[in-house]
Design a protein around this motif. Structure first.
Motif, short mmCIF file in Angstrom:
data_model
loop_
_atom_site.label_atom_id
_atom_site.label_comp_id
_atom_site.label_asym_id
_atom_site.label_seq_id
_atom_site.Cartn_x
_atom_site.Cartn_y
_atom_site.Cartn_z
N ASP A 177 39.58 50.97 14.70
CA ASP A 177 38.05 50.56 15.00
C ASP A 177 37.57 50.65 13.28
O ASP A 177 36.60 50.98 12.85
CB ASP A 177 37.30 51.52 15.47
CG ASP A 177 37.50 50.76 16.88
OD1 ASP A 177 37.56 51.50 17.49
OD2 ASP A 177 36.76 49.62 16.69
N LEU A 179 37.76 50.57 9.47
CA LEU A 179 38.33 49.91 8.61
C LEU A 179 38.07 49.86 6.90
O LEU A 179 36.62 50.49 7.00
CB LEU A 179 38.58 48.65 8.54
CG LEU A 179 39.26 47.48 10.18
CD1 LEU A 179 38.95 47.09 10.86
CD2 LEU A 179 41.00 47.47 10.05
N ILE A 248 32.68 36.26 13.44
CA ILE A 248 32.52 37.00 12.53
C ILE A 248 34.46 38.33 12.52
O ILE A 248 33.41 39.20 11.85
CB ILE A 248 31.29 38.34 13.00
CG1 ILE A 248 31.36 38.76 14.22
CG2 ILE A 248 30.50 37.52 13.57
CD1 ILE A 248 30.77 40.31 15.20
N MET B 267 32.18 44.36 18.09
CA MET B 267 33.16 44.16 16.72
C MET B 267 32.41 43.91 15.73
O MET B 267 33.14 44.55 14.35
CB MET B 267 34.38 43.05 16.73
CG MET B 267 35.12 43.17 18.43
SD MET B 267 36.18 41.75 17.34
CE MET B 267 37.25 42.30 15.55
N GLN B 268 31.08 44.09 15.64
CA GLN B 268 30.26 44.21 14.79
C GLN B 268 29.99 45.49 13.64
O GLN B 268 30.43 46.46 14.29
CB GLN B 268 28.92 44.43 14.57
CG GLN B 268 27.85 42.95 15.90
CD GLN B 268 28.32 43.39 16.96
OE1 GLN B 268 29.37 44.08 17.79
NE2 GLN B 268 27.25 43.44 18.31
N LEU B 269 30.77 45.03 12.20
CA LEU B 269 31.03 46.41 11.35
C LEU B 269 29.76 46.93 10.52
O LEU B 269 28.85 45.97 10.39
CB LEU B 269 31.78 45.79 9.81
CG LEU B 269 33.32 46.00 11.00
CD1 LEU B 269 34.19 45.01 9.96
CD2 LEU B 269 34.27 47.02 11.37
N ALA B 304 34.17 51.08 7.43
CA ALA B 304 33.12 50.76 8.09
C ALA B 304 33.68 50.93 9.39
O ALA B 304 35.34 51.22 9.24
CB ALA B 304 32.78 49.09 8.05
N VAL B 305 32.79 50.98 10.59
CA VAL B 305 33.87 51.23 11.96
C VAL B 305 32.74 50.47 12.14
O VAL B 305 31.39 49.61 12.56
CB VAL B 305 32.60 52.42 11.98
CG1 VAL B 305 31.54 52.95 12.57
CG2 VAL B 305 33.94 53.20 13.53
N THR B 306 33.55 49.81 13.84
CA THR B 306 32.57 48.90 14.72
C THR B 306 31.71 49.91 15.58
O THR B 306 32.39 50.80 15.63
CB THR B 306 33.96 48.10 15.65
OG1 THR B 306 34.41 48.73 15.71
CG2 THR B 306 34.93 47.35 14.35
N PRO B 357 27.02 40.80 10.11
CA PRO B 357 27.75 42.13 10.12
C PRO B 357 26.81 43.00 9.46
O PRO B 357 27.06 42.95 8.04
CB PRO B 357 28.98 41.94 10.20
CG PRO B 357 29.09 41.10 8.79
CD PRO B 357 28.58 40.48 8.77
N PHE B 359 27.38 46.69 8.41
CA PHE B 359 28.82 47.84 8.30
C PHE B 359 28.56 48.87 8.60
O PHE B 359 27.60 49.36 7.24
CB PHE B 359 29.38 48.27 6.87
CG PHE B 359 30.46 46.47 7.08
CD1 PHE B 359 30.10 45.04 6.97
CD2 PHE B 359 31.71 46.53 7.43
CE1 PHE B 359 30.61 43.67 6.89
CE2 PHE B 359 32.76 45.14 6.81
CZ PHE B 359 32.16 44.47 7.13
#
Lengths: 384, 407
Positions: A177, A179, A248, B267-269, B304-306, B357, B359
């Motif tokens: 999660d 990145l 996305i 999943m949005q970062l 970044a993190v979701t 998105p 982040f």
């Protein structure tokens, strides 16, 4: 005089041959090589111009495992230009030298007169060992190795090997999660690429001077993985682009020519000794963004994108989308800072290069197959 | 080198989601997804693990530097610093951490909070912890920026940080007064929200920004007015003492064993940084003014993190399991802005506008923090995407600063 060459591919589909430009050097051979040479200049090598690479005392006897399909095609040319003696170890299924789109006849003649071939099957360890030992290579680039066992005979055959440069994969990183993936991140011993991981471990265990390069998604002319080709087929056909889930998901593409330059940058480079480097593009891109970038590259209108839930479909064995359905991108900062390498191509530029030298000329590796698209579109039409 | 690295890295708790999957591979599978204070820098600047860039395994690790104990800066010179601080919102915390860090480094600090000391706003954190600034030797005053000349009559400062204004109207009085009174270095907390949306993150300094954003006007004015200025563009800030308790939203559910509803795919970062990391950066700017001068710095962490990842991190910090439930706010008829602490990007996607998105990445300077997640402050509009921080390298004399990621 135009020459017709066709690329043989194991998938046995017949592909249109591509005719060759007689224009002067492509970017690859020209300006873009300049930056690499400037780097070399720091190492005290003379640079007499973009095309003439000095063959200094650091000229090596180099073996490339593979080298006739994608990365190696570009890498071998750079190495030969730099004055190294380059041998390709292949089964001989594809011609050792094939003229690249955009490559001048003269450049190609020069290359094909210098490139050497060692014909064999790398899975035949005994043959690998004896043939390599006989040649005594200084440096090995392993571009097509998948399993550690394939590397063992190479190491055993060459006790004085100066450097083993391995093409690994960012696919070894454990899904996360957080990145981007960095070289220090956790790896996944169960991934599809575990053979690459095991190879990296094996190399470490031998004490050899190794360097491992982990690309993300590679793209560029002659790509045999349908990355950009997948989008180009649909764009050309005027079809909507079906993208799973939200679109996305963030990914990252790296141009093959930038990757080849990275492979050159680590050659004989102390800073690369026993190090791993992620190599890819500077920026990331969402799946939706990538569809649009491909459209721009090919001069197509902005595509219609259809999102769908892959769980609602049964595609059988077919892949409905060429990318892993997850975020997948890596930081290239280590390579930038440690090696001074950086990608030359930005995404649209790189996709344009690929389009102009490959798909846009009517060449591609796999025929268009819209069957999974139709399954998706059929259902969306029904539910719309 | 990499082998040395993995053995010297500390903190088993730094492992995030991979602890159970650790392969015993040499060198490049250390158990930490982290970076660590640069040892040389730690000794001279005593920086806490900062939210800087690019982990580099060739640098050796050190233990985390305690926030409160700091050796005197090798730069030597002590500065007189004024922080003009907002009285509410996600940025409030920045001034608080910056003040404490400067004081720890031996600088002279005054923090001017907008408004009145007696106002209700001062009952909330971090203001209700200002005694910590005072007991560390700092001075706390209150007033309005247009009156700054009266509030601080007769005083001069070496450095001013404006952590209040979002446009030139708000900052100009402070900037003009600073110029008149001979302030040498002017710093500004801008916002990462001003970048124009891109399909290709991360945003780096120099990327196109919205011309209409108030912060842009401030940055331009600073550049015209001061020979030594710097602007910092944070995204989301967290830290104990946060004025906006957004991580509480996650904790409230986790500790009560309630599912965490996240709009969209999860999943949005997005990108979160700890205020302590930003304060380290600011302190370095004060101590290395020449390196900072004329620069804009993205102040974010390198990861970044979701949104799902954020929930999992909160759960891990709390030592509890988490159940995440995804939903479509439109389908349910819920206003995601009220239902979720972060600006919800999901709805943008269905517009023809580009997906933006958000982040967010999470950094933390010591173990088991109960961290605060900053709800996006109003300046951080939904269009931000992942940021990178090329220019911070200047601070570090060519060596990459390291960041710590620990729970």
């Amino acid at each position: 005089m135009a020459r017709m060459v066709s690329l043989q591919q194991p998938t046995t589909q017949s592909h249109p041959s591509f005719s060759l430009l007689t224009s002067s050097l492509s970017d690859f051979n020209g300006a873009r090589l300049q930056s690499q040479l400037q780097f070399k200049r720091k190492l005290g090598m003379q640079n007499r111009g973009a095309l003439q690479v000095s063959a200094s005392s650091s000229s090596n006897n180099i073996l490339i495992m593979g080298g006739t399909r994608f990365i190696g095609i570009f890498l071998s040319r750079l190495l030969v230009k730099e004055g190294h003696q380059v041998t390709l170890f292949t089964r001989g299924k594809a011609p050792i030298a094939q003229q690249l789109p955009g490559e001048s006849d003269q450049d190609f003649a020069d290359f094909s007169s210098k490139i050497l071939h060692l014909k064999g099957d790398r899975k035949d360890s005994d043959f690998v060992k004896t043939s390599l030992a006989a040649k005594g290579f200084d440096v090995v680039y392993d571009i097509n190795g998948r399993e550690a066992v394939e590397v063992e005979p190479i190491i055993e055959a060459l006790p004085n090997l100066e450097q083993f440069i391995y093409c690994s994969s960012a696919g070894v990183y454990l899904k996360s999660d957080l990145l981007p993936h960095c070289e220090v991140d956790a790896v996944d011993p169960k991934s599809r690429h575990k053979g690459k991981l095991e190879t990296e471990s094996y190399l470490e265990s031998t004490g050899v001077n190794w360097t491992s390069i982990r690309p993300v998604y590679i793209y560029g002319p002659l790509n045999y993985n349908p990355v950009e080709e997948w989008f180009f087929h649909r764009l050309k056909a005027g079809r909507p682009i079906p993208i799973p889930n939200s679109g996305i998901q963030m990914t990252q593409l790296g141009h093959v020519k930038d990757l080849a330059k990275a492979f050159i940058t680590v050659l004989g480079n102390d800073k690369a000794s026993k190090e791993v480097f992620n190599i890819s593009g500077e920026k990331y891109v969402t799946f939706d963004g990538l569809a649009r970038a491909c459209a721009k590259a090919g001069g197509f209108p902005e595509p219609e994108i259809i999102h769908y839930n892959p769980k609602e479909y049964d595609f059988g064995k077919k892949k409905a989308f060429p990318f892993r359905d997850q975020h997948f991108f890596a930081s290239i900062d280590k390579a930038k800072h440690v090696l001074g390498w950086k990608p030359e191509f930005d995404l649209v530029e790189g996709l344009t290069d690929s389009y102009e030298l490959d798909f846009g000329r009517g060449t591609f590796r796999k025929e268009a197959d819209f069957s999974t698209d139709d399954i998706i579109l059929g259902k969306s039409l029904v539910t719309a | 080198m990499a082998a040395a690295l993995s053995s010297s890295l500390t903190s088993a708790s730094s492992v995030l989601f991979s602890s159970s999957n650790y392969p015993s591979l040499p060198s490049f599978s250390p158990s930490q997804r982290l970076c660590f204070s640069h040892s040389a820098l730690s000794s001279s600047y005593s920086v806490s693990p900062a939210l800087f860039t690019f982990p580099s395994p060739r640098l050796s690790a050190t233990a985390a530097v305690s926030f409160s104990v700091r050796a005197a800066t090798a730069a030597g010179e002590k500065k007189k610093v004024l922080i003009v601080n907002t009285n509410s919102g996600g940025h409030s915390i920045i001034g608080f951490y910056f003040a404490k860090e400067l004081l720890g480094s031996g600088h002279n600090v005054t923090i001017l909070t907008v408004g009145e000391e007696g106002s209700d706003k001062m009952k909330k954190p971090p203001f209700n912890r200002f005694s910590e600034i005072v007991s560390a030797g700092g001075r706390t005053v209150w007033g309005d920026p247009p009156e700054i000349g009266k509030v601080l009559a007769g005083e001069t400062f070496d450095v001013v940080l404006d952590n209040n204004g979002k446009d030139l109207d708000a900052v100009r009085p402070v900037a003009d007064w600073a110029k008149e009174t001979g302030v040498k270095q002017f710093l500004f907390i801008s916002s990462a929200g001003i970048y124009l949306p891109t399909e290709e993150p991360p945003h780096v300094e120099g990327d196109a920004v919205k011309g209409s954003a108030g912060h842009v006007g401030v940055e331009k004015y600073m550049a015209e007015t001061f020979s030594n200025w710097a602007s910092f563009r944070p995204q989301y800030m967290i830290g104990s003492g946060n004025n906006k308790d957004c991580e509480e939203w996650f904790f409230d559910r986790i500790v009560r064993n309630r599912p965490v509803p996240i709009p969209g795919s999860g999943m949005q970062l997005t990108n979160i940084s700890h205020a302590k990391d930003l304060s380290s950066m600011l302190t370095l700017a004060v101590e290395k003014p020449e390196a900072a001068s004329g620069n804009i710095f993205n102040s974010v962490s390198e990861r970044a993190v979701t949104l799902d990842g954020m929930a999992k991190l909160c759960a891990k910090a709390a030592g509890l399991p988490v159940e995440i439930v995804h939903y479509d706010p439109k389908a349910i008829g819920v206003d995601a802005k009220k239902a979720f602490p972060f600006r919800n990007m999901v709805q943008k996607r269905s517009d023809r506008a580009t997906t933006k998105p958000l982040f967010l990445s999470y950094e933390h300077a010591s173990e088991m923090w109960i961290f605060n997640v900053c709800c996006c402050c109003c300046c951080c509009c939904c269009s931000t995407s992942m940021l990178s921080h090329e220019q911070r390298r200047k601070f570090w004399d060519g060596r990459e600063p390291q960041t710590c990621l620990r729970i």
